[in-house]
Write an enzyme that holds these catalytic residues in place. Structure first.
Site, short mmCIF file in Angstrom:
data_model
loop_
_atom_site.label_atom_id
_atom_site.label_comp_id
_atom_site.label_asym_id
_atom_site.label_seq_id
_atom_site.Cartn_x
_atom_site.Cartn_y
_atom_site.Cartn_z
N VAL A 1 0.83 -1.20 0.00
CA VAL A 1 0.00 0.00 0.00
C VAL A 1 0.87 1.26 0.00
O VAL A 1 0.57 2.23 -0.71
CB VAL A 1 -0.99 -0.01 1.18
CG1 VAL A 1 -1.81 1.27 1.22
CG2 VAL A 1 -1.92 -1.22 1.08
N SER B 1 0.11 9.15 -5.43
CA SER B 1 0.17 10.53 -4.96
C SER B 1 1.04 11.40 -5.85
O SER B 1 0.66 12.52 -6.20
CB SER B 1 0.71 10.57 -3.53
OG SER B 1 -0.20 9.97 -2.64
N GLY C 1 2.13 1.67 -3.50
CA GLY C 1 1.04 2.14 -4.36
C GLY C 1 0.66 3.58 -4.10
O GLY C 1 0.48 4.36 -5.03
N GLU C 2 0.55 3.95 -2.82
CA GLU C 2 0.16 5.32 -2.50
C GLU C 2 1.25 6.31 -2.88
O GLU C 2 0.95 7.43 -3.33
CB GLU C 2 -0.18 5.47 -1.02
CG GLU C 2 -0.67 6.86 -0.69
CD GLU C 2 -1.43 6.97 0.62
OE1 GLU C 2 -1.80 8.10 0.96
OE2 GLU C 2 -1.65 5.94 1.28
N SER C 3 2.50 5.92 -2.74
CA SER C 3 3.59 6.80 -3.14
C SER C 3 3.50 7.13 -4.62
O SER C 3 3.61 8.30 -5.01
CB SER C 3 4.95 6.15 -2.82
OG SER C 3 5.10 5.98 -1.43
#
Length: 141
Positions: free
Chosen positions: A61, A69, A64-66
């Protein structure tokens, strides 16, 4: 790191200076390609495993979020920023060693909302997880 020529210079400076942020540095994330529509990064399994030796689901996660964003921030452009408002992940397989690679592709690049799908694969190309993230785009005040 491969970045488009028209990327906001201030964002590039922040990415380079911070290595993508404190958590991305701690996790060993390497950003390979960055754009609003398609980005790629990789992360080592070693140092990001949970107690039984598998790559931690939270590490998937974070990776993925890095990517989601940064891709959303690129789309937002100068004078704007992205704020994550939703993320989910489905884990299909596990990894115990080597590197994982995340490919982030835009599903929606709107004026106020971005949604990206991030697929994380092992070195053999097997899909490990699918992350979907939505970001709200805001104006700097």
């Amino acid at each position: 790191m491969q970045v488009p020529d028209d990327l906001d210079p201030e964002l590039v400076e922040r990415l380079v200076a911070s290595g993508g942020g404190e958590l991305a540095v701690k996790m060993g994330i390497d950003f390979l390609e960055l754009s609003a529509a398609h980005s790629v990064a990789r992360m080592p399994v070693e140092g990001n495993r949970q107690v039984v030796g598998l790559l931690h689901g939270g590490a998937h996660v974070v990776l993925g979020e890095s990517l989601g964003s940064v891709s959303s921030a690129i789309h937002a452009g100068p004078g704007r920023f992205a704020v994550g408002i939703e993320i989910n992940a489905t884990h299909s397989r596990s990894a115990t060693e080597g590197w994982v690679t995340a490919t982030c592709d835009a599903l929606v690049l709107g004026r106020t909302l971005c949604t990206h799908e991030i697929v994380i694969r092992d070195e053999a190309g097997e899909r490990l997880s699918t992350v979907r993230m939505s970001n709200l785009l805001r104006d700097v005040r």
